[in-house]
Design a protein around this motif. Structure first.
Motif, PDB file in Angstrom:
ATOM      1  N   GLU A  84       0.816  -1.217   0.000  1.00 12.39           N
ATOM      2  CA  GLU A  84       0.000   0.000   0.000  1.00 12.39           C
ATOM      3  C   GLU A  84       0.851   1.269   0.000  1.00 12.39           C
ATOM      4  O   GLU A  84       0.457   2.288  -0.579  1.00 12.39           O
ATOM      5  N   SER A  85       2.025   1.212   0.636  1.00 11.93           N
ATOM      6  CA  SER A  85       2.880   2.402   0.663  1.00 11.93           C
ATOM      7  C   SER A  85       3.354   2.768  -0.737  1.00 11.93           C
ATOM      8  O   SER A  85       3.428   3.946  -1.104  1.00 11.93           O
ATOM      9  N   TYR A  86       3.659   1.759  -1.551  1.00 12.06           N
ATOM     10  CA  TYR A  86       4.075   2.020  -2.936  1.00 12.06           C
ATOM     11  C   TYR A  86       2.897   2.546  -3.759  1.00 12.06           C
ATOM     12  O   TYR A  86       3.049   3.461  -4.568  1.00 12.06           O
ATOM     13  N   VAL A  87       1.753   1.944  -3.558  1.00 11.80           N
ATOM     14  CA  VAL A  87       0.552   2.383  -4.281  1.00 11.80           C
ATOM     15  C   VAL A  87       0.245   3.844  -3.952  1.00 11.80           C
ATOM     16  O   VAL A  87      -0.080   4.641  -4.837  1.00 11.80           O
ATOM     17  N   HIS A  88       0.374   4.191  -2.679  1.00 11.31           N
ATOM     18  CA  HIS A  88       0.122   5.563  -2.231  1.00 11.31           C
ATOM     19  C   HIS A  88       1.034   6.540  -2.959  1.00 11.31           C
ATOM     20  O   HIS A  88       0.588   7.605  -3.405  1.00 11.31           O
ATOM     21  N   ILE A  89       2.312   6.196  -3.101  1.00 10.56           N
ATOM     22  CA  ILE A  89       3.272   7.083  -3.770  1.00 10.56           C
ATOM     23  C   ILE A  89       2.945   7.213  -5.253  1.00 10.56           C
ATOM     24  O   ILE A  89       2.972   8.314  -5.821  1.00 10.56           O
ATOM     25  N   ILE A  90       2.625   6.103  -5.910  1.00 12.92           N
ATOM     26  CA  ILE A  90       2.276   6.159  -7.337  1.00 12.92           C
ATOM     27  C   ILE A  90       1.037   7.019  -7.562  1.00 12.92           C
ATOM     28  O   ILE A  90       0.994   7.866  -8.459  1.00 12.92           O
ATOM     29  N   LYS A  91       0.026   6.824  -6.723  1.00 12.72           N
ATOM     30  CA  LYS A  91      -1.202   7.619  -6.874  1.00 12.72           C
ATOM     31  C   LYS A  91      -0.930   9.096  -6.638  1.00 12.72           C
ATOM     32  O   LYS A  91      -1.496   9.964  -7.313  1.00 12.72           O
ATOM     33  N   PHE A  92      -0.056   9.403  -5.672  1.00 17.85           N
ATOM     34  CA  PHE A  92       0.322  10.792  -5.418  1.00 17.85           C
ATOM     35  C   PHE A  92       0.983  11.389  -6.659  1.00 17.85           C
ATOM     36  O   PHE A  92       0.648  12.503  -7.083  1.00 17.85           O
TER      37      PHE A  92
END
Length: 224
Positions: A95-103
């Motif tokens: 989820e931390s990687y997904v959060h960064i990509i979405k940002f």
């Protein structure tokens, strides 16, 4: 799949993936995006070239001075890029990687640039004291890497290369909120291009009290 890699290496691979995903020009003479580690003589003797050559297009291990070696890893192979893309699409990424990509998908990012894209200037931003967010996987591995560098080299900073993100007040606040509870000082290294400031690196200085992680003596235990 991606989770067969050690978390710290995967963290650095993810950062390189973002550079390639957003078409950072590898021929840029101002900015160099790669993964770099320093190994001692024992680690260099245990280094597995084949393992890293299956991940990166270029692997260079060179002796710097007696007993010290520099490991440089350039460009993820297309197969690894596709694995990141697939894991993101299938929601296998942490989820931390997904959060960064979405940002990043929500930001204005400069993709086309000349070979000399402006100059670097540093801007400090505020850290936060009153909001505690538990470190996610991405932050946990940054703290672990910082702790290793502090333990071995007494290095008090860590630099995160970023795509060319347009620097706005909102972006500054989000970076401050994400990193600011764990690190004492945050600086944004900016390139001024056509009158606009773009973030090219985030520099994190000194962990706050109680944040230092237990360090491992052998770097290869973290990446190989």
């Amino acid at each position: 799949m991606l989770w067969s890699y050690k978390p710290l290496l995967l963290n650095d691979m993810f950062q390189l993936y973002l550079q390639q995903k957003y078409n950072i020009n590898s021929n840029d003479t101002v900015y160099s995006f790669n993964i770099n580690y320093h190994l001692n003589e024992k680690e260099a003797s245990q280094f597995n070239y084949e393992f890293f050559e299956n991940i990166f297009n270029e692997v260079h291990l060179t002796e710097q001075e007696k007993g010290e070696y520099s490991l440089e890893l350039f460009d993820l192979k297309d197969s690894i890029i596709k694995k990141f893309d697939l894991c993101y699409k299938k929601k296998y990424l942490d989820e931390s990687y997904v959060h960064i990509i979405k940002f990043l998908e929500q930001q204005e990012i400069l993709v086309v640039k000349s070979s000399h894209s402006g100059y670097i200037q540093s801007k400090k931003i505020k850290t936060v004291d009153h909001v505690q967010n538990k470190p996610d996987l991405f932050l946990t591995q940054l703290i672990k890497k910082f702790s290793f560098l502090k333990y071995r080299y007494d290095q008090t900073y860590i630099i995160i290369p970023t795509p060319f993100i347009k620097c706005t007040k909102s972006v500054e606040e989000k970076i401050s909120f994400y990193f600011g509870y764990h690190f004492q000082e945050i600086s944004l290294n900016l390139a001024k291009i056509n009158g606009e400031n773009y973030i090219v690196e985030i520099e994190l200085n000194e962990l706050k009290e109680g944040e230092i992680a237990k360090s491992i003596e052998n770097l290869l235990l973290l990446i190989q």
